[in-house]
Design an enzyme around this catalytic site. Sequence first.
Site, PDB file in Angstrom:
ATOM      1  N   GLU A 104      42.711  52.735  35.739  1.00  0.00           N
ATOM      2  CA  GLU A 104      41.994  52.619  36.736  1.00  0.00           C
ATOM      3  C   GLU A 104      42.646  53.328  38.047  1.00  0.00           C
ATOM      4  OE1 GLU A 104      38.567  49.597  38.461  1.00  0.00           O
ATOM      5  OE2 GLU A 104      40.644  48.805  38.234  1.00  0.00           O
ATOM      6  N   GLU A 272      40.294  38.301  36.374  1.00  0.00           N
ATOM      7  CA  GLU A 272      40.358  39.461  35.466  1.00  0.00           C
ATOM      8  C   GLU A 272      39.489  39.001  34.172  1.00  0.00           C
ATOM      9  OE1 GLU A 272      41.502  42.236  36.433  1.00  0.00           O
ATOM     10  OE2 GLU A 272      42.528  41.489  38.045  1.00  0.00           O
ATOM     11  N   GLU A 294      33.970  44.253  41.366  1.00  0.00           N
ATOM     12  CA  GLU A 294      35.046  43.556  42.064  1.00  0.00           C
ATOM     13  C   GLU A 294      34.415  42.370  42.659  1.00  0.00           C
ATOM     14  OE1 GLU A 294      37.828  43.698  41.219  1.00  0.00           O
ATOM     15  OE2 GLU A 294      38.214  45.669  40.528  1.00  0.00           O
TER      16      GLU A 294
END
Length: 785
Positions: A104, A272, A294
């Site tokens: 990412e 996560e 996010e």
Amino acid sequence: MYSIESYDLKFDFKFKDLKYECTEVVSGRFSGSVEFDNENLSVNSVKIDGRDTKFGVANKRLSIEQADGSQLTIKFSGAVSETSLMGIHDAKYENGHIITTQMEPTGARSVFPCIDDPATKAKFKVEVDVDDEVDVIFNTRHISREVANGRTRFVFDETPPMSTYLIYLGIGKFSTISKKNKDRILYVATSPGKAKEGKFSLNLLGKLYTKYEAYYKIKFPLPKMHLVALPQFGAGAMENWGAITFREIALLVNESTSFAFKKQVGYVVSHEFAHQWFGDLVTMKWWDDLWLNESFATFVGFKILGKIYKDWNLWEDFQRQETLSSMKKDGLLSTHPIRVEVKNPDEISEIFDDISYGKGASILRMTEQFIGENKFREGIYQYLKGHEYSNATGEDLWSSLSTSSKLDVSSLMKSWLEKGGFPLVKVREENGGLVVTQQKFSYLPNEDSYVWQIPLFIDKEGKKRKILIKRKESRIRNSAGAIVNPNGEGYYRLLFEGGLLDRALSEKSSSEFIMKLIDDYYAFLLSGTIDLQQFMSLVDRVKSRNEYSVVLRLEEIFSELTNILDSTYLNDMFVSYLRGKLDAFKDSHDENSKVVLERILTGLAINDRTFRSSEKLKLDDYTKVTAEERTAVLMSAAIEEFNKEIIWNMIKTPENDMESVRAMNALVHLPNNDEVTQFLDFVSTKPEYRGNFIYALFEAISCKNYRKDLWKWTSSNLPRIREIFVGSSTVSRLIEELIAFGGIGNRATVNEFIARENVPEAARAIKNGLEKLEINENLVQRSAK
């Protein structure tokens, strides 16, 4: 034209030489010319359905002229980077190394030719041959492992459809601990000898499985989960599906880990793991919806962890770390909307910021409070179930929440999603009710007339009301004596008029309300709405409160003010406050008090010479010092130049990652600037420190004595810093803070730096930093009068 169904990748690694070859088979439907993303890879041949076809490599693209068929076979070779922490790179530790990946946002294209776009999901089948007896970790479990003649071959299960940026590959000698959880296996993998330090995270992961599957109402689709601690890592952690990667200090817990860091480890693991559904199972269509991933993982990461550790004060941490930190950035005229258009890869890294994480998460929390927890949760389920193994947009989420709540959530969220900034809400009493007005808040003057839809939370003697404000001025009947935003969920600043501030400061007010109030009035100080004397008068009225979050926020504000202003008065006030709180917290057995105690001790080490004179002596018996006190001991010794060679040795032969970072942060406080420069030169050029030396740079920004020299050092080393942290937000955040605080008193140096350096991945950061610098300079000028 193309549609991709699967990638079949057969890697052949030269482990010691850091090189590899690969045969890649891409299955799907292809017609005409096709372009793959391809960065720093040597393509040897391309076939379509077994026939050779013409291709070209240029401008980070693999162009295939005639790709009419269903199967592309690409043979290529690549190298493992020893500098960059993006793509496939080497992570060194004391006696070895690990080959690992960070995909990412755009690292996959430097590992294998692909359509490196989150919307192009495909299945992945991977085999790895490597010339050493090592372990290999992939997103799925291995279905066979063969060791013969010094070589190892791993074959892995095929993945579900997933985006390229979620692929993970790790090769090396790992220490592993595991546990069975129903019908899946959970692992923690580390460099040799550290696996036992992963017990806390492994046990937490088992609890998170139960909570998340219950919350999402969707079973985790993979049969195993790895948590991988890496000795070198460019970000904090990464949600690779089935194989989450972490910096060591973000996953491992040992005798060096303070309770504050243990809480952070817990949150990072929860964040996560939240992504495994929200981001991995359902993925944004393009990077302008990064916030969708996010923001939600931040919000639900705190929420679910709080269900496990109910006494950790996690919603207070959320408010201070996410809401207040994002409001600080969102008060800039140069802020950006939560959803921001991304046109090219250089722009992606800059939106991994407080707005995409903290503001978005805070808006989600505010929305949940407004529509109700059960309706919010049902909307999340509908969203995930309706888009699983596929992609979605923010509009898809609002549509699901609107359906579940029977409210127009889409219009409400549009008000917050597409507009940068937030409102200042002024409150006054009139005729037995409240008059509420709104205007855009900013530190510098603005003429913005935008009107937000504001969920206003009101509590009058325990009776709670939720009102949606849609006008510049609103009147709320029968609300005299009420507290507005009593628990701090509202994403707006409050300015009380008349005698309302006195009532707001009542002992009955929650710690979250007082913390938010202090933060609001600090913002008013920075904007010039009130002066330093008025702000300190407010501080005097709340400084006797000993609540966890109130003390932490006051410590942060004092620390920042003394960094901005050269004021003996402020320094003395700060030290007096810290000494008073030290007496209140030093004998407490509450774990959260340890967080406060660590901050108090560190603050005293930096600001109180008398404290340092005794604290530094504890360096000689450092192993007996508690984890909460160790930073204070090291900083005291560094500032006083007491046995500094001991701290240097902690860098050269670190006990663990935590102690290495502590020592780095301490050594930038050495009083001799030449020694600080020598230290930064040392740690920034050693491959084994390249992931962690950035901590020292951020710490150095707070050192007034080193500010001018830090500019020179940063300019000389910026190319290497950019190469190491390419693709992450690190460079952007560093430059923003360097300008904002390192620029105080160094305006000419700042201007020269900006004119000289071309850093496209920090374009927003430069604007933000310059505005922050102007705000800080304005405060200096006002305070000097």
